[in-house]
Design a protein around this motif. Structure first.
Motif, PDB file in Angstrom:
ATOM      1  N   ASP A 180      -6.969 -11.262 -51.593  1.00  0.00           N
ATOM      2  CA  ASP A 180      -6.103 -11.773 -52.665  1.00  0.00           C
ATOM      3  C   ASP A 180      -6.427 -13.227 -52.976  1.00  0.00           C
ATOM      4  OD1 ASP A 180      -4.859  -9.324 -52.694  1.00  0.00           O
ATOM      5  OD2 ASP A 180      -3.087  -9.974 -51.586  1.00  0.00           O
ATOM      6  N   LEU A 181      -6.726 -14.005 -51.942  1.00  0.00           N
ATOM      7  CA  LEU A 181      -7.024 -15.423 -52.132  1.00  0.00           C
ATOM      8  C   LEU A 181      -8.307 -15.615 -52.929  1.00  0.00           C
ATOM      9  CD1 LEU A 181      -6.172 -16.458 -48.473  1.00  0.00           C
ATOM     10  CD2 LEU A 181      -4.794 -16.974 -50.504  1.00  0.00           C
ATOM     11  N   ILE A 182      -9.329 -14.836 -52.603  1.00  0.00           N
ATOM     12  CA  ILE A 182     -10.598 -14.949 -53.330  1.00  0.00           C
ATOM     13  C   ILE A 182     -10.433 -14.466 -54.762  1.00  0.00           C
ATOM     14  CG2 ILE A 182     -12.944 -14.006 -53.464  1.00  0.00           C
ATOM     15  CD1 ILE A 182     -13.068 -14.190 -50.413  1.00  0.00           C
ATOM     16  N   GLU A 183      -9.693 -13.364 -54.956  1.00  0.00           N
ATOM     17  CA  GLU A 183      -9.479 -12.861 -56.314  1.00  0.00           C
ATOM     18  C   GLU A 183      -8.781 -13.916 -57.173  1.00  0.00           C
ATOM     19  OE1 GLU A 183      -7.851  -8.834 -58.529  1.00  0.00           O
ATOM     20  OE2 GLU A 183      -6.761  -9.560 -56.781  1.00  0.00           O
ATOM     21  N   ALA A 184      -7.774 -14.571 -56.609  1.00  0.00           N
ATOM     22  CA  ALA A 184      -7.050 -15.602 -57.356  1.00  0.00           C
ATOM     23  C   ALA A 184      -7.934 -16.817 -57.616  1.00  0.00           C
ATOM     24  CB  ALA A 184      -5.795 -16.021 -56.593  1.00  0.00           C
ATOM     25  N   THR A 185      -8.807 -17.142 -56.677  1.00  0.00           N
ATOM     26  CA  THR A 185      -9.713 -18.284 -56.849  1.00  0.00           C
ATOM     27  C   THR A 185     -10.733 -18.001 -57.950  1.00  0.00           C
ATOM     28  OG1 THR A 185      -9.446 -18.785 -54.485  1.00  0.00           O
ATOM     29  CG2 THR A 185     -11.273 -19.853 -55.626  1.00  0.00           C
ATOM     30  N   VAL A 186     -11.249 -16.777 -57.982  1.00  0.00           N
ATOM     31  CA  VAL A 186     -12.179 -16.380 -59.050  1.00  0.00           C
ATOM     32  C   VAL A 186     -11.460 -16.397 -60.403  1.00  0.00           C
ATOM     33  CG1 VAL A 186     -13.572 -14.463 -59.952  1.00  0.00           C
ATOM     34  CG2 VAL A 186     -13.665 -15.042 -57.510  1.00  0.00           C
ATOM     35  N   ALA A 187     -10.225 -15.897 -60.414  1.00  0.00           N
ATOM     36  CA  ALA A 187      -9.446 -15.898 -61.657  1.00  0.00           C
ATOM     37  C   ALA A 187      -9.207 -17.318 -62.154  1.00  0.00           C
ATOM     38  CB  ALA A 187      -8.112 -15.179 -61.447  1.00  0.00           C
ATOM     39  N   ALA A 188      -9.169 -18.284 -61.234  1.00  0.00           N
ATOM     40  CA  ALA A 188      -8.939 -19.688 -61.607  1.00  0.00           C
ATOM     41  C   ALA A 188     -10.225 -20.394 -62.017  1.00  0.00           C
ATOM     42  CB  ALA A 188      -8.283 -20.434 -60.452  1.00  0.00           C
ATOM     43  N   GLY A 189     -11.360 -19.675 -61.976  1.00  0.00           N
ATOM     44  CA  GLY A 189     -12.587 -20.249 -62.530  1.00  0.00           C
ATOM     45  C   GLY A 189     -13.766 -20.401 -61.591  1.00  0.00           C
ATOM     46  N   ALA A 190     -13.592 -20.149 -60.296  1.00  0.00           N
ATOM     47  CA  ALA A 190     -14.715 -20.290 -59.357  1.00  0.00           C
ATOM     48  C   ALA A 190     -15.590 -19.045 -59.398  1.00  0.00           C
ATOM     49  CB  ALA A 190     -14.193 -20.527 -57.947  1.00  0.00           C
ATOM     50  N   SER A 191     -16.838 -19.202 -59.016  1.00  0.00           N
ATOM     51  CA  SER A 191     -17.709 -18.026 -58.902  1.00  0.00           C
ATOM     52  C   SER A 191     -17.321 -17.246 -57.649  1.00  0.00           C
ATOM     53  CB  SER A 191     -19.169 -18.456 -58.807  1.00  0.00           C
ATOM     54  OG  SER A 191     -19.421 -19.050 -57.534  1.00  0.00           O
ATOM     55  N   PRO A 192     -17.570 -15.915 -57.615  1.00  0.00           N
ATOM     56  CA  PRO A 192     -17.259 -15.141 -56.408  1.00  0.00           C
ATOM     57  C   PRO A 192     -17.950 -15.690 -55.156  1.00  0.00           C
ATOM     58  CG  PRO A 192     -17.663 -13.669 -58.251  1.00  0.00           C
ATOM     59  CD  PRO A 192     -18.028 -15.048 -58.726  1.00  0.00           C
ATOM     60  N   ALA A 193     -19.204 -16.158 -55.319  1.00  0.00           N
ATOM     61  CA  ALA A 193     -19.936 -16.685 -54.161  1.00  0.00           C
ATOM     62  C   ALA A 193     -19.285 -17.963 -53.640  1.00  0.00           C
ATOM     63  CB  ALA A 193     -21.394 -16.947 -54.539  1.00  0.00           C
ATOM     64  N   ALA A 194     -18.880 -18.843 -54.560  1.00  0.00           N
ATOM     65  CA  ALA A 194     -18.257 -20.099 -54.141  1.00  0.00           C
ATOM     66  C   ALA A 194     -16.893 -19.842 -53.507  1.00  0.00           C
ATOM     67  CB  ALA A 194     -18.115 -21.044 -55.334  1.00  0.00           C
ATOM     68  N   ALA A 195     -16.120 -18.931 -54.098  1.00  0.00           N
ATOM     69  CA  ALA A 195     -14.795 -18.618 -53.549  1.00  0.00           C
ATOM     70  C   ALA A 195     -14.924 -18.087 -52.132  1.00  0.00           C
ATOM     71  CB  ALA A 195     -14.084 -17.615 -54.450  1.00  0.00           C
ATOM     72  N   ARG A 196     -15.885 -17.179 -51.916  1.00  0.00           N
ATOM     73  CA  ARG A 196     -16.087 -16.620 -50.572  1.00  0.00           C
ATOM     74  C   ARG A 196     -16.551 -17.711 -49.608  1.00  0.00           C
ATOM     75  NH1 ARG A 196     -20.006 -14.312 -47.384  1.00  0.00           N
ATOM     76  NH2 ARG A 196     -21.617 -14.663 -48.941  1.00  0.00           N
ATOM     77  N   LYS A 197     -17.426 -18.594 -50.081  1.00  0.00           N
ATOM     78  CA  LYS A 197     -17.930 -19.671 -49.206  1.00  0.00           C
ATOM     79  C   LYS A 197     -16.779 -20.513 -48.672  1.00  0.00           C
ATOM     80  CE  LYS A 197     -19.032 -23.574 -50.900  1.00  0.00           C
ATOM     81  NZ  LYS A 197     -19.620 -24.690 -51.679  1.00  0.00           N
ATOM     82  N   TRP A 198     -15.837 -20.900 -49.542  1.00  0.00           N
ATOM     83  CA  TRP A 198     -14.747 -21.759 -49.102  1.00  0.00           C
ATOM     84  C   TRP A 198     -13.766 -21.018 -48.199  1.00  0.00           C
ATOM     85  CZ3 TRP A 198     -15.198 -26.666 -49.091  1.00  0.00           C
ATOM     86  CH2 TRP A 198     -15.920 -27.331 -50.090  1.00  0.00           C
TER      87      TRP A 198
END
Length: 502
Positions: free
Chosen positions: A354-372
């Motif tokens: 859920d956290l990564i999905e929300a981060t991607v929805a907020a504009g980050a790339s899937p790779a960057a969201a997963r990295k953080w």
């Protein structure tokens, strides 16, 4: 024997080598309705004791129940999500037993006519394999009140000085989901039990029928377990470990009961059909009461309630409103994000989906969201012994942090310092960058000043670079990065160093 006494156990791996474990799981989910199952009493967690009651939920003489229509709708939703048949007509029944938290001396439940039956749930295990759990039934019922036993060492009724009863919970709508015997899991029985309840919890949340918070008792699991000599042998005598309230404990309770029952059978003893209590502190089960069979409860149809007969049109309308269920959602997101199977399993197991999905929805790339989330933040959560979803940073803030990196205003090293500030409560990433003065030095004039100082300090390296050996140039870049407190763009520094020397 004391409540926390231990017994000799058979090693788990040895036990499952010689016995075939069979599990069955009963899960109670507290429905998130505004009012109770059979009356208008409000439902609110944590209220003052005995303030959310009516004559119906107190079992006062002459008080008549009325079925909560929203609870029926939620029960049908759950049944459909579990691939169940929905009954064309079903009844409530009285389950008769005396206990202080049941003021009517019976629980209004469903017996031989559940609202949903004959379903299944495909459960994904940690290695990506799918295990199908057959569902016998899902039925509606009301919750009991809550006893608090005061005095004594264990918090249980034995040895207590007195008991208090809070009827706020009495009458809250529940759906109980009962599996058929789960066979074929073998040594993976604990993992299957955990994954099954976790998948149910995710479905309840996706359906928005319950907050499904195990720590609040919104979801409670009773774990049945028996052993038999071989998969072809008749089922053994089962025990039922009551109200296990975390995924980790479900797994541990199954392992413990396998080892304990194997020890009983190895000594020529007989497993007693009984309820057992799980002790979180010592990771053991202890005997409760001898388990009652259905006939002991003297079920009979509830005379004060008419049958529930959901029309087929209504059932299909509910089916049409079902959201995307968790497994389908995970598969879709994996395709969209381009994650490998192992990467997606790690994300799911870490509770980061859920956290990564929300981060991607907020504009980050899937790779960057997963990295953080799977890198810095997962390490922080582990170090601080906090759930990933509970740490003090939002998906939007992580997307903002990555945007600062992508724009070149900060580099990865500075980004980690910015994240420290966000976690410390210093504000959003932009505010931390400004307050701490962490922005990348992009002014060539300031960079050239630092470069000239570094070149003057290391003339031997300058000569080597001039002669075509670019290897030592890293020492110059390192000196510049140190002088700018890591706030220079290393790539730009390299370009300027080569220009300056050339």
């Amino acid at each position: 024997m004391s409540a926390h006494a231990t017994v000799d156990l058979v090693d788990y791996d040895e036990a499952v080598r010689r016995y075939d474990p069979v599990i069955g799981i009963e899960v109670h989910v507290e429905l998130g309705t505004r009012t109770k199952m059979f009356c208008a009493a409000e439902v609110e967690f944590g209220g003052e004791p005995n303030t959310q009651v009516t004559p119906v939920s107190l079992g006062l003489p002459g008080a008549l129940p009325v079925v909560n229509g929203k609870a029926v709708e939620y029960a049908i939703k759950i049944g459909l999500a579990l691939n169940c048949q929905i009954a064309e007509s079903c009844r409530f029944a009285r389950k008769n037993y005396f206990y202080p938290d049941v003021p009517k001396n019976f629980q209004t439940s469903q017996y031989d006519e559940p609202i949903a039956f004959d379903g299944y749930l495909d459960v994904e295990l940690e290695d990506g394999s799918i295990f199908r759990v057959d569902i016998e039934r899902a039925h509606m019922e009301e919750d009991a009140g809550k006893n608090t036993h005061v005095g004594g060492a264990t918090g249980r009724i034995h040895g207590a000085e007195y008991s208090l009863v809070d009827y706020n919970r009495a009458g809250i709508p529940l759906v109980e989901i009962v599996t058929r015997p789960i066979t074929g899991a073998g040594e993976r029985a604990p993992e299957v039990a955990r994954a099954y309840v976790q998948t149910l919890r995710d479905i309840f949340r996706a359906l928005d029928v319950s907050e499904a918070r195990m720590e609040r008792g919104n979801v409670r699991a009773d774990v049945n377990l028996s052993l038999r000599a071989t998969p072809e042998s008749p089922l053994g005598t089962r025990t039922e470990t009551k109200n296990v309230n975390s995924f980790r404990s479900i797994e541990r309770a199954v392992r413990y009961e396998v080892s304990r029952q194997a020890a009983v059978l190895d000594e020529g003893g007989t497993v007693i059909q009984e309820t057992r209590h799980w002790h979180e502190d010592t990771s053991i089960t202890t005997a409760g009461r001898v388990k009652s069979d259905a006939e002991d409860y003297r079920y009979f149809p509830e005379p004060d309630l008419v049958p529930v007969a959901p029309s087929r049109d209504w059932v299909e309308q509910i089916r049409a409103t079902l959201p995307e269920l968790p497994v389908a959602r995970r598969n879709r997101l994996q395709r969209e994000w381009g994650y490998a199977d192992a990467e997606m399993r790690d994300v799911v197991n870490a509770g980061a989906l859920d956290l990564i999905e929300a981060t991607v929805a907020a504009g980050a790339s899937p790779a960057a969201a997963r990295k953080w989330w799977m890198g810095e933040l997962a390490r922080y959560a582990k170090t601080s012994e906090t759930e990933l979803a509970e740490i003090a940073v939002t998906p939007t803030q992580i997307a903002q942090l990555q945007a600062l990196v992508d724009s070149g205003r900060i580099n990865d090293k500075l980004a980690r310092q910015v994240l420290e500030g966000v976690l410390a409560g210093e504000g959003d990433p932009e505010a931390v960058v400004v307050a701490r003065g962490l922005e990348v030095v992009s002014d060539d004039g300031a960079l050239l000043e630092a470069i000239d100082a570094a070149l003057a300090a290391q003339p031997d390296i300058v000569e080597k670079v001039r002669s075509g050996n670019l290897g030592p140039i890293g020492a110059i870049i390192g000196a510049v990065m140190k002088a700018t407190r890591g706030q220079a763009d290393a790539g730009r520094v390299r370009e300027l160093v080569i220009e300056r020397i050339g």
